[in-house]
Structure formats: structure tokens, C-alpha cells
Scaffold this active site. Structure first.
Site, PDB file in Angstrom:
ATOM      1  N   ALA A  66       0.866  -1.179   0.000  1.00 55.13           N
ATOM      2  CA  ALA A  66       0.000   0.000   0.000  1.00 55.13           C
ATOM      3  C   ALA A  66       0.901   1.226   0.000  1.00 55.13           C
ATOM      4  CB  ALA A  66      -0.863  -0.003   1.256  1.00 55.13           C
ATOM      5  N   GLY A 110       0.538  -5.096   0.712  1.00 57.16           N
ATOM      6  CA  GLY A 110      -0.607  -5.154  -0.201  1.00 57.16           C
ATOM      7  C   GLY A 110      -0.266  -5.818  -1.526  1.00 57.16           C
ATOM      8  N   GLU A 113      -0.603  -9.404  -0.828  1.00 59.23           N
ATOM      9  CA  GLU A 113      -2.045  -9.680  -0.675  1.00 59.23           C
ATOM     10  C   GLU A 113      -2.757  -9.667  -2.030  1.00 59.23           C
ATOM     11  OE1 GLU A 113      -2.148  -6.566   2.354  1.00 59.23           O
ATOM     12  OE2 GLU A 113      -3.172  -7.991   3.650  1.00 59.23           O
ATOM     13  N   GLU A 133       4.225  -5.308   7.245  1.00 65.58           N
ATOM     14  CA  GLU A 133       3.433  -4.308   7.995  1.00 65.58           C
ATOM     15  C   GLU A 133       3.848  -4.198   9.447  1.00 65.58           C
ATOM     16  OE1 GLU A 133       2.196  -6.674   6.034  1.00 65.58           O
ATOM     17  OE2 GLU A 133       0.728  -5.812   4.643  1.00 65.58           O
TER      18      GLU A 133
HETATM   19  N1  COA Z   1       4.537   3.264  -0.330  1.00 61.86           N
HETATM   20  C1  COA Z   1       4.943   4.454  -0.817  1.00 61.86           C
HETATM   21  N2  COA Z   1       6.125   4.624  -1.444  1.00 61.86           N
HETATM   22  C2  COA Z   1       6.935   3.554  -1.564  1.00 61.86           C
HETATM   23  C3  COA Z   1       6.574   2.287  -1.067  1.00 61.86           C
HETATM   24  C4  COA Z   1       5.310   2.175  -0.433  1.00 61.86           C
HETATM   25  N3  COA Z   1       4.873   1.001   0.035  1.00 61.86           N
HETATM   26  N4  COA Z   1       7.577   1.429  -1.331  1.00 61.86           N
HETATM   27  C5  COA Z   1       8.529   2.143  -1.968  1.00 61.86           C
HETATM   28  N5  COA Z   1       8.145   3.420  -2.104  1.00 61.86           N
HETATM   29  C6  COA Z   1       8.869   4.529  -2.755  1.00 61.86           C
HETATM   30  C7  COA Z   1       9.984   5.061  -1.872  1.00 61.86           C
HETATM   31  O1  COA Z   1       9.473   5.991  -0.936  1.00 61.86           O
HETATM   32  C8  COA Z   1      10.871   5.710  -2.911  1.00 61.86           C
HETATM   33  O2  COA Z   1      10.293   6.929  -3.307  1.00 61.86           O
HETATM   34  P1  COA Z   1      11.231   8.268  -3.449  1.00 61.86           P
HETATM   35  O3  COA Z   1      12.243   7.906  -4.505  1.00 61.86           O
HETATM   36  O4  COA Z   1      10.284   9.333  -3.879  1.00 61.86           O
HETATM   37  O5  COA Z   1      11.860   8.473  -2.105  1.00 61.86           O
HETATM   38  C9  COA Z   1      10.745   4.759  -4.109  1.00 61.86           C
HETATM   39  O6  COA Z   1       9.535   4.037  -3.914  1.00 61.86           O
HETATM   40  C10 COA Z   1      11.867   3.752  -4.201  1.00 61.86           C
HETATM   41  O7  COA Z   1      11.967   3.068  -2.958  1.00 61.86           O
HETATM   42  P2  COA Z   1      13.331   2.937  -2.128  1.00 61.86           P
HETATM   43  O8  COA Z   1      12.959   2.689  -0.705  1.00 61.86           O
HETATM   44  O9  COA Z   1      14.215   4.073  -2.424  1.00 61.86           O
HETATM   45  O10 COA Z   1      13.928   1.627  -2.815  1.00 61.86           O
HETATM   46  P3  COA Z   1      14.903   0.551  -2.140  1.00 61.86           P
HETATM   47  O11 COA Z   1      15.320  -0.360  -3.244  1.00 61.86           O
HETATM   48  O12 COA Z   1      15.954   1.222  -1.348  1.00 61.86           O
HETATM   49  O13 COA Z   1      13.970  -0.274  -1.094  1.00 61.86           O
HETATM   50  C11 COA Z   1      12.004  -1.483  -0.414  1.00 61.86           C
HETATM   51  C12 COA Z   1      12.939  -1.059  -1.572  1.00 61.86           C
HETATM   52  C13 COA Z   1      10.835  -2.194  -1.040  1.00 61.86           C
HETATM   53  C14 COA Z   1      12.761  -2.412   0.541  1.00 61.86           C
HETATM   54  C15 COA Z   1      11.545  -0.213   0.360  1.00 61.86           C
HETATM   55  O14 COA Z   1      11.062   0.737  -0.568  1.00 61.86           O
HETATM   56  C16 COA Z   1      10.415  -0.505   1.352  1.00 61.86           C
HETATM   57  O15 COA Z   1      10.670  -1.020   2.418  1.00 61.86           O
HETATM   58  N6  COA Z   1       9.171  -0.154   0.964  1.00 61.86           N
HETATM   59  C17 COA Z   1       8.032  -0.302   1.842  1.00 61.86           C
HETATM   60  C18 COA Z   1       7.546  -1.723   1.830  1.00 61.86           C
HETATM   61  C19 COA Z   1       6.391  -1.904   2.810  1.00 61.86           C
HETATM   62  O16 COA Z   1       6.532  -1.722   3.999  1.00 61.86           O
HETATM   63  N7  COA Z   1       5.228  -2.279   2.262  1.00 61.86           N
HETATM   64  C20 COA Z   1       4.064  -2.534   3.040  1.00 61.86           C
HETATM   65  C21 COA Z   1       3.237  -1.317   3.203  1.00 61.86           C
HETATM   66  S1  COA Z   1       1.855  -1.588   4.263  1.00 61.86           S
END
Ligand code: COA
Length: 259
Positions: A66, A110, A113, A133
Site C-alpha cells: 500500500a 498489499g 495480498e 506491515e
Molecule cells: N509506499 C509508498 N512509497 C513507496 C513504497 C510504499 N509502500 N515502497 C517504496 N516506495 C517509494 C519510496 O518511498 C521511494 O520513493 P522516493 O524515490 O520518492 O523516495 C521509491 O519508492 C523507491 O523506494 P526505495 O525505498 O528508495 O527503494 P529501495 O530499493 O531502497 O527499497 C524497499 C525497496 C521495497 C525495501 C523499500 O522501498 C520498502 O521497504 N518499501 C516499503 C515496503 C512496505 O513496507 N510495504 C508494506 C506497506 S503496508
């Protein structure tokens, strides 16, 4: 058509939906959820489409969850409304045609999911799959606590949801979270082959297969067996069943027209 979701119709009665926010790792925001619901609604009544592939744009991410930026300051009631009103996870599950998740990278929260709402899941061996989460002080809110244990058993569901750990596509195949894992460069070919195999089948038989298999989750065995008998008998009214049986007896390949 919204550009956060690409909709393509391919040969072989296949439609491909690509969530297109690669700069945000295809995170699911309200606009994507809305576009997905609209596209599913259109494809449900498109007789030319028998099977759908769902994936994420780019080679880094399927869906990274999400959109967390929408969580900040969200009121519980808004969250509840948005989950109940635009429940893409259940919409995919209840879509009357088979849906295959092509998991090309991050498949988190999500995203996981959404993949579990699909009927089949094929991943890149290098995909990163999980329910993180717990890192946000949350639990899955798109069906993860219910669909994950049904797929992988309680122990793995507890572990994935309680630790937020990400597993590879290869490991996910080992525990049954996806059915197959392929090197990223072979993923699309493998999924297209699977979709083509399904796309040449009778659409009514495919719908019957999906509905009866999903019914097994909610029905006791005797009710489910009755439900199956109803569908099985109903299929005897289709031209496709006539064609399938005739083709077998005449030792030729069946041509299912969808009637
Ligand atoms: N919601 C909103 N934005 C997200 C996102 C999410 N779930 N997952 C990634 N992004 C965005 C980041 O904020 C970043 O945006 P920016 O460039 O404007 O700062 C962009 O996507 C790239 O992500 P980044 O974190 O820089 O890539 P990474 O390769 O270093 O890490 C992940 C990848 C997936 C490990 C990391 O983005 C992450 O932990 N995301 C959240 C995952 C999560 O918790 N999902 C469940 C949500 S309930």
C-alpha cells in the site's frame, strides 16, 4: 484509461494489466486501486478475454505494498471505508476469469495480498516477497492474515507476518506461496505459456473451475460436492462441452468458441 495502470489485450484471449508507478515501486494508492477495479469490471464482460496476467512495471517491483504516504494522518474510519469500498484483493479473487500474478520483484504487504487474491502466482527467483506491515506497527489489512495461512499454513504465516521478513521467489515456491519461480529473464515467457494454455480453454469451464475451487474455502465438503455437481451438470449445456467431447472422439484438437 489511467496511466497508472496499463491494459493490453494480447493474442490467445489474454489480457495483461501492468501497475505502472515504477518510481514508487508500483505502490498501491487510491488511483491504482480505482483503475484496477475499473479494468476488472471492463474485462469481466469482454468475451474475447479468458485469462488475465497482473504484474508491475519495470524489473524491480511487482507491488511494494500500500502507498505508505497515504497512511500519514489517515483516520481509522477513512481507512476502513477505503478498504471496504475499493477492495481490489477480493475483486481480483471474485473476478469471473482466472488471474495470474507475474511477480517480477518486490511483492510486499498489499502487493503480496494482491498476488494472493490472484488464482495463480509465478515469481522471479529473485523476487522479494513478504508482509512487512509489522515494521510499521501494523498487520496486513488486505486479507493477508486470512489468505496467507490458507496457502502456506499457520506456522509460515505467523513467521512472515510477525517478523516482516522478505523471502525470495525461490523460497516462496518451496513453501507454496507461489507455484513456480523462474530466473527473471525467463519469467514473462513462462507466464505467457501458462496464460496461453489457459486461454485456449472453455471460458465457462474456467469460471466453473474457479468458482468451485474457491467454494472449497467456505463450504463443508458435502455442500461443496453438491455445488460441484451443479456446475458439472450445467456445463453439459455448453457448445464448448459438445466440442470438447466430439474433438476427443474424432481425435482432433478442440476449438473452444466460448459458447
Ligand atoms: N509506499 C509508498 N512509497 C513507496 C513504497 C510504499 N509502500 N515502497 C517504496 N516506495 C517509494 C519510496 O518511498 C521511494 O520513493 P522516493 O524515490 O520518492 O523516495 C521509491 O519508492 C523507491 O523506494 P526505495 O525505498 O528508495 O527503494 P529501495 O530499493 O531502497 O527499497 C524497499 C525497496 C521495497 C525495501 C523499500 O522501498 C520498502 O521497504 N518499501 C516499503 C515496503 C512496505 O513496507 N510495504 C508494506 C506497506 S503496508
Amino acid at each position: 484509461m489511467s496511466d497508472v495502470l496499463l491494459v493490453e489485450k494480447l493474442d490467445g484471449h489474454i489480457a495483461k494489466l501492468t501497475i505502472n508507478r515504477p518510481d514508487k515501486l508500483n505502490a498501491l494508492n487510491g488511483e491504482v486501486r480505482c483503475a484496477l477495479l475499473g479494468a476488472l469490471n471492463d474485462l469481466a464482460s469482454d468475451d474475447d478475454v479468458r485469462v488475465v496476467i497482473l504484474t508491475g512495471a519495470g524489473d524491480k517491483s511487482f507491488v511494494a505494498g500500500a502507498d505508505i504516504s497515504e497512511f500519514k494522518d489517515a483516520r481509522p474510519v477513512d481507512q476502513y471505508r477505503s478498504m471496504a469500498g475499493s477492495n481490489v484483493f477480493s475483486a481480483v479473487e471474485q473476478f469471473p476469469k482466472p488471474v495470474i500474478a507475474m511477480i517480477n520483484g518486490f511483492c510486499l504487504g498489499g502487493g503480496c495480498e494482491l498476488a494472493m487474491g490472484c488464482d495463480m502466482r509465478v515469481a522471479a527467483t529473485t523476487a522479494r516477497i513478504g508482509q512487512p506491515e509489522i515494521n510499521l506497527g501494523l498487520i496486513p489489512g488486505g486479507g493477508g492474515s486470512q489468505r496467507l495461512p490458507r496457502l502456506v499454513g499457520e506456522g509460515w504465516a505467523m513467521r512472515l507476518i510477525m517478523t516482516g521478513e522478505m523471502i525470495s521467489g525461490e523460497k516462496a515456491a518451496e513453501i507454496g506461496l507461489v507455484e513456480a519461480a523462474h530466473p527473471l529473464e525467463e519469467l514473462e515467457g513462462a507466464v505467457m505459456e501458462l496464460a496461453a494454455n489457459i486461454g485456449m480453454r472453455s471460458p465457462m469451464a474456467l469460471q466453473a473451475a474457479k468458482e468451485t475451487i474457491l467454494a472449497a474455502r467456505r463450504m463443508p465438503l458435502d455442500e461443496g460436492l453438491k455445488f460441484e455437481r451443479g456446475w458439472f451438470s450445467l456445463l453439459f449445456s455448453t457448445d464448448d462441452m459438445d466440442e470438447g467431447v466430439s474433438a476427443f472422439l474424432e481425435k482432433r484438437k478442440a476449438e473452444f468458441k466460448g459458447s
